[in-house]
Design a protein around this motif. Structure first.
Motif: not given
Length: 88
Positions: A26-39, A58-71
């Motif tokens: 919970e509270g993960a960011t776009v950057s966290d998601a990208i790091q997870s994909i890289a791993h 909408q284009q977002v920055g890597r610090s944007a916080q993600l919400q559950p089930k948000q693509e």
């Protein structure tokens, strides 16, 4: 939380799939998601620094916080440049 990820054509070709599903804290960011994909998908790692992230269209920055089930959609920039124009 579950985050669906859509990959652009070039990323999908490299990664072998067009869609991923990530489990993030919970509270993960776009950057966290990208790091997870890289791993999880090392073949994509070299392309991930170039991606442009989009959430809800909408284009977002890597610090944007993600919400559950948000693509999260990850797109690579289109090629282009200042080459000579063709005349004809």
């Amino acid at each position: 939380m579950q985050i669906p990820v859509r990959l652009s054509a070039a990323l999908a070709q490299t990664g072998g799939q067009t869609r991923l599903s990530l489990t993030l804290a919970e509270g993960a960011t776009v950057s966290d998601a990208i790091q997870s994909i890289a791993h999880q998908f090392p073949a994509l790692e070299s392309k991930l620094p170039l991606v442009i992230p989009f959430v809800a269209g909408q284009q977002v920055g890597r610090s944007a916080q993600l919400q559950p089930k948000q693509e999260l959609a990850l797109l690579l920039p289109a090629a282009g440049g200042k080459g000579d124009r063709m005349t004809g």
